[in-house]
Each structure stands twice: as C-alpha cells, then as structure tokens.
Scaffold this active site. Structure first.
Site, short mmCIF file in Angstrom:
data_model
loop_
_atom_site.label_atom_id
_atom_site.label_comp_id
_atom_site.label_asym_id
_atom_site.label_seq_id
_atom_site.Cartn_x
_atom_site.Cartn_y
_atom_site.Cartn_z
CE1 TYR A 41 -4.12 1.41 -0.32
CE2 TYR A 41 -3.63 2.59 1.71
CZ TYR A 41 -4.43 2.40 0.59
OH TYR A 41 -5.52 3.20 0.40
CE LYS A 96 -20.00 -19.95 -15.92
NZ LYS A 96 -20.96 -20.66 -16.73
#
Length: 751
Positions: A41, A96
């Site tokens: 970060y 999925k």
C-alpha cells in the site's frame, strides 16, 4: 448403481460450513512486515499507479487484471428456477467463480446487479471494465441478454461472453463434429432441427451456421411451432433472423428425415415417433435440464443407430459448459484479448472434438471407472480430463492471434503449453477418480462407530452419494436418536443398523475368534465379551466373514488401540507386512508419507517393504511412484548411525528388483525441491518424490501433524495396506469429510 441424492440440509450445510459462501481472497505477496505493508500500500503502491497512468497496458503486469474475470448476473433466469432476483443468484455466481479457478486457474469475482433495466446493466458493467480481464454474463433472461451482450462487446475492449448462449453452443458444436464424423455426414448437407428458441438455442444455431450449416437446412422451433418465413406470432428480431423457408409447421413435421435434433427446451418434448421418423444414423442432443427432451433409452428403443447426448452426467456424452468457458477465458486472458470471437469459439469446439478422438489416458479412465474410447458413447471429452487445460487454451489463443484480437501474442506456444500443464492441480482429479471408482464398486461399507455423530453423518453421505450401502454398527435407539439430533431423522430407513444383539452370525464370529485367540489366554467368556461389547472387533468380524466389503473405524479411539483390536481378527502387524500410508494434499501437490501407523522403528528390510507398499498405494491413486528415503543427511553426509538404515534401504530394493523409482537417503528439501535435487545429478529420481519413507513412526506422525496444522494440508489416512481386507482407520479429530474419504478409499480397495 444407486443414484446420488442431495438433501436440502446437505446443500445448505455445504454453503454454510466451514465459512459462509464458496471462496475467500488470499494475498499472493508477503504481508508480514512493515516493509511488506509499505510496498503493498502506501507509499510503495504509488509507483505502479504512475506506471499504469503513463502506459495503461502495464495494468496487466502490475495488477491481477490479466487473470481476473467478473461473473455478472441480475438473477432473471437462474438455472431452471426463473427470476429469483440478484441476491438469490449469488450462490450460483459464486459457484461459477470457483469453477473458473478449479478448471483453468482463472481468478473470478461474482457481481450481482439489482436491476432488470438493460441500459443500467450495460452502464454498470462498462464502468467496471478497468478492473477485469474479461466479463462472463450469466443467468440473464432473453431477449435482454442479447441486447446487453452485443452492446458490451461493441463498447468494451475486453472479452464479453454470455455463457448460457455460447458455452452450450461450443460444447454442442464439438459433439456434433464428432457425431457427424461417425455417421459419415457433412454439416452443410444436414437437416438440423432445434427446439427451444431462447438464448442457448439461438447461439447454437448461429455457431453451427458459422461452421457451414445452411440456413434453410436449419429449422428452429419454439412453443408455438416452427419459426418459418412469414410467421408473425411470438416473433422477435433474433427469431426472425433464423426463420426458414419450409412447409413444416410443427416439431413433428420438422423432425421427418432430420439428421440432427438439438433440444434446449423441456422434458418430454420429443416423442419416440418423432425419433423414428428421422434420417438414418440420427444425432440427438437432448440438452434440457434436469431432464432431457427424450432419454437415451427411449431414443435407442426405436432407433438403435442414434447417437445421443444429454446435459446429464449419468448418461454418456454429457454436454457440459465446464468443458468450454474456463478454457476459452484462459486462452483469451493469456493473449490479453479484446474479445472472444466466433473463430475462437470454433477453435475451442474443434479442439474438444479432436481431444475426444485421441487415446484416453489411464488416469481419465480411472476417474470414470470405465474404459473410454471414441465412438457413439464417447463423442465429447469428460470434464475431469487433465489434458483440457493444456490442449484447449493454446488453440483458442492461436485463433485470437490469427484474427487480430490479441494485445500480447504468444511467441513460444510450446513453452505456453508447458506452463498450462504446471497450472493443473492433480489432487482434485485424484479425488474425483477414487470417488468414481467407489461409485462403480458399490461396496457395503461398515461404519464401526455408530455412536459418533460424525460417523453417522459420513455414513449417510456415503449412502446418499450413491457410493454403496452403509452398515452402521451401533444400538438401534441410539443411532436413531443421534440422527434425529443431527437433523437426519429421515435417514434412519436408509441405513442398515447392525449390532451383536441382532446379528444372526454371532456364534460363527465367536467360534472364529476363539480359534484365533485360544492360545493367547482367552477363554469362551473373554471371547463373548470381546465379540459382543467391542464394536471395533465386531465390525472386523463382519468384514472377515464377508458381511461387508470394507471397514472404517478409529474416529473415537486412538489408532494404536484400534490396531490392537483389529489384530484380534486380522493379521495386521508389522511382522505381517502391514503398513500405514498417509496422503498429504497441499498447494496442488500430493505426497505420501509412510509408515504412519504400524512400524515403530523399522530396519532397512522393513523400510524397503514400506516403500513397496506405499508405491502400491500411489499406483492405485493414479500416481507413478517416486520414493525418497528421507533423513537429516543426504547421500551419506553427515555420517550418523541413525541415518545408516535409510542409506541401506535403497540397496535392499536393488536386490528386490522393484519397478518404480527410489533413492536415498536425502533430506526432505532435496526430495521435493527440483533446485535442491539438481545439486545431485546422479540421483535416480526423474522428478520430485511423491513418496517419503521416514525413519520411524514418531517422525512420520510429527511430519503429518505439522503439515496439517501449520501448512494447511488436507490429510487422507493413514491408509492401511498389506491386510487382506479393506480396513481404513481414521484419526480421532477426523471431520465428516475425512471419514467419508476413508470410506471411499476402502471401497476402492486402496491399500
């Protein structure tokens, strides 16, 4: 063979435990130190941000965009359940997403959009474009799905693919290529009838026409009959595009002399009379789910010459979308494609068809429990064929490169194919294989500890998975009460509850046991107590007399104690050649460790026997054995009396002329790490070891438990081998799934 049955409670428990949902996100970079966090970060993250701002394509290099697909739905056409809404579609979309990962190592996130407005969906998906390398649209009803997909394909620069349409079309096309090859017909000459003018049906016909089928040879039908030129009722622009010049007005009319029937409609839509009227060697793809338009049995009853495919896994030739979408996206992502076009879809269909015509590897046949060979009952590859990952994506990628949609063409296709092979996780196919073999075996499995809820749930799962008959040893009232408490009260009638009180064979069991133990200090009263009061012994006696085909025990007692009890009935000690082998499944690898159960301090002869037993287990799992005798020393250094037997064990195998690879002694890193192994070019191992033979049972136990607790390994075993009947002994901390896996091992006679 009994059919699998999934209850509402099981389905909900699967989605609830161990944590709600079906996947989580884990970091792929170190996140331990302050420096790691500063790189992940602020301030370190600013550098790739600036690089991407200057050159947008570098987003594929510095972010996960290039391997990230969005699975997007609004829930208006969820499976066969209709319009359930966006939130209720989430379990399907999560499913999925994990299929993408499981079959092609594609990362995926599900996104459910709470609107039925096509413009709102188009706007939302377009705005998310920078995040993803591809978009998979799912379960959006027609005709909105056509509008949404077409607009997004025109306006976005990444692949947009509606799997309900094109996934079915690609697999259907692959199967049809081979069916026509068998029947000796050409697609341009075939009369093709399609029943079901929804998203999948229209996509099927469009793809077949792109492959050479003639427009007026293709007759599309819906609930109102044939879609012919001039029809006005129930029409839209997508149906009109496929209106044929024909006198046929009903499905019955259309089926006369048809070469091919494609069904994406409803159960029972096709009659035996319709099939009888078709041309010679008809091809019937009855793909309605969950029940086909006509079953293979019904079709073959009137037309033995028919080639039949369905959408179901319990019939040959399953048209399963999982054969397509993971590999289409894998190939598209790997060339940073701007689209998935017709050429890529046709390349996928041709590659699937070619794969089905090739010789089927033994591990695939093992996974399905039967020999597979190209022919009328095998025109489409099976979903668990490990070759799919490295055969299909290269063909898709090449088609994308040839048609100019690749941002980054692949230069070395051979190296790319090798990299795809490395993505395969062998553990999933191994587990699939043993479950398939167990289902064919239909073993009567004895679950010895019917007083434990985990064992009872595993027994119910075994029975309901269609693996065979579950025999539970326990008191009738106790079993009923515990099943009721677990919410499985309806399962009581499915299981067979057995105990000494209701067994007609008790006297035979006692005579047998007395014969074995009379010279070990046991009198008749001792034998009676042992046979009637100890369920481990009683269960072993059942197995010994053929009143069951396999035994699972050990969930409630320490394994050493269970082994003592088992030895009252079977010859299962170290001197009898019994060995315990534990399988560790971690990070896409499977490693067997032995001996984890029987030998306390084996000598070099014992170690050689342990290696042979473990090699046998490896082969029954579909692995080619590579044995390493592991120690703290490598090839004689440092010198130690403790390591000497590990050094000598390979020499014992030399004398036994075994037919598998082995080497030692060596440290674990040399055995498993190719870089470390490369320092010893004389090693006889051709790759990392998959069997580690350790110096003693205590080191085996430490290794397994350390990997389980600290390394997150899935542990199967110890698998008891060298005993003349299938007996598997669980650990006391086994989960329901662990116990079920051990039952499957016993059913397959692995050991």
């Amino acid at each position: 063979m009994s059919k699998a049955r999934i209850t509402r409670e099981e389905a909900l428990a699967y989605h609830l435990n161990p944590t709600p949902g079906k996947f989580e996100i884990t970091a792929s970079v170190p996140m331990t130190t302050q420096r790691d966090l500063s790189l992940a970060y602020s301030p370190g993250v600013a550098v790739p941000c600036e690089a991407i701002a200057a050159a947008p394509d570098t987003a594929y290099d510095y972010t996960n965009k290039g391997n990230l697909v969005a699975v997007i739905s609004n829930g208006t056409a969820v499976l066969g359940l209709g319009n359930l809404g966006a939130l209720a579609s989430k379990p399907v979309m999560e499913g999925k997403a994990v299929l993408f990962k499981r079959f092609a190592d594609v990362n995926s996130i599900d996104i459910e959009l709470d609107t039925e407005d096509p413009e709102a969906i188009i706007a939302a998906v377009k705005l998310m474009g920078p995040t993803f390398g591809g978009i998979n649209l799912e379960d959006i009803k027609a005709p909105e799905c056509f509008i949404i997909e077409q607009r997004l394909k025109e306006e976005m620069d990444i692949p947009v693919f509606h799997d309900d349409q094109h996934g079915t079309a690609v697999i259907c096309a692959a199967g049809l290529i081979n069916a026509l090859k068998i029947s000796g017909k050409k697609i341009e000459d075939c009369k093709i009838v399609l029943n079901g003018a929804g998203a999948a049906g229209i996509a099927c016909l469009e793809l077949l026409k792109a492959m050479g089928a003639r427009h007026d040879n293709c007759i599309m039908c819906d609930t109102k009959g044939v879609i012919y030129q001039g029809r006005s009722e129930g029409m839209n622009q997508w149906k009109s595009a496929h209106a044929a010049k024909t006198d046929a007005r009903s499905l019955d009319d259309a089926m006369k002399d048809a070469d091919v029937f494609l069904g994406v409609s409803a159960k029972g839509a096709v009659t035996a009379e319709m099939v009888a009227s078709m041309a010679p060697n008809p091809v019937i793809f009855a793909m309605a789910n969950p029940d086909p338009e006509i079953t293979p049995e019904e079709a073959h009853a009137v037309r033995p010459d028919a080639i039949v495919a369905t959408g179901r896994s319990d019939y040959p030739n399953q048209v399963n979308n999982v054969l397509g979408f993971p590999y289409l996206f894998r190939g598209a992502l790997d060339i940073r494609a701007r689209a998935i076009n017709d050429e890529m879809k046709i390349a996928c269909a041709n590659a699937l068809a070619e794969l089905a015509r090739e010789d089927v590897p033994d591990e695939v046949a093992m996974a399905y429990g039967r020999k597979l060979a190209f022919g009328r009952d095998y025109i489409i590859p099976t979903p668990f064929d490990p070759r799919l990952i490295y055969v299909i994506p290269p063909k898709v990628a090449k088609a994308g490169m040839d048609t100019g949609v690749a941002r980054r063409p692949i230069v070395d296709m051979q190296a790319y194919t090798q990299s795809l092979k490395a993505r395969m996780d062998p553990t999933a196919s191994i587990l699939q294989g043993i479950h398939a073999r167990a289902k064919i075996a239909q073993a009567r499995m004895i679950f010895a500890e019917g007083d434990d809820p985990r064992v009872l749930r595993a027994a119910v799962a075994y029975q309901r998975a269609g693996l065979g008959k579950a025999l539970v040893v326990g008191r009738d009232a106790d079993v009923r009460e515990k099943l009721q408490t677990e919410g499985l009260g309806d399962a009581v009638s499915e299981l067979e509850i057995v105990n000494a009180a209701n067994s007609p064979h008790l006297d035979v069991y006692k005579d047998f046991l007395y014969e074995r133990l009379q010279r070990k200090g046991y009198d008749h009263r001792d034998i009676h107590r042992l046979a009637t009061r100890d369920r481990h012994v009683f269960s072993a006696l059942m197995l010994a007399h053929g009143h069951g085909d396999g035994l699972v025990t050990g969930a409630t007692r320490k394994s050493a104690h269970v082994m003592e009890l088992i030895n009252n009935v079977f010859d299962a000690s170290a001197k009898d050649g019994a060995v315990g082998v534990t399988a560790l499944l971690v990070k896409g690898r499977i490693v067997l460790i032995a001996d984890t159960l029987v030998h306390e301090w084996p000598d070099q002869e014992d170690l050689a026997t342990i290696a042979q037993r473990a090699a046998g287990v490896a082969r029954t799992l579909g692995l080619e054995p590579r044995v390493a005798f592991v120690s703290f020393s490598t090839f004689g250094y440092p010198v130690s009396e403790r390591a000497e037997k590990m050094h000598q064990a390979p020499k014992v195998l030399d004398q036994r002329n075994v037919d598998f690879e082995y080497e030692g002694e060596m440290t674990v890193d040399v055995a498993l790490n190719p870089v470390a192994m490369a320092q010893y070019p004389f090693s006889r191992l051709t790759g990392p070891a998959n069997i580690l033979v350790v110096p003693a049972r205590h080191s085996a136990s430490i290794s397994v438990k350390l990997m389980q607790e600290m390394g997150g390994a899935t542990v199967i075993g110890p698998i008891l081998t060298g005993v003349n009947k299938p007996i598997q002994i669980c650990s006391t901390v086994s989960t329901v799934n662990d116990i079920l896996n051990m039952a499957v091992m016993a059913a397959c006679k692995i050991g």
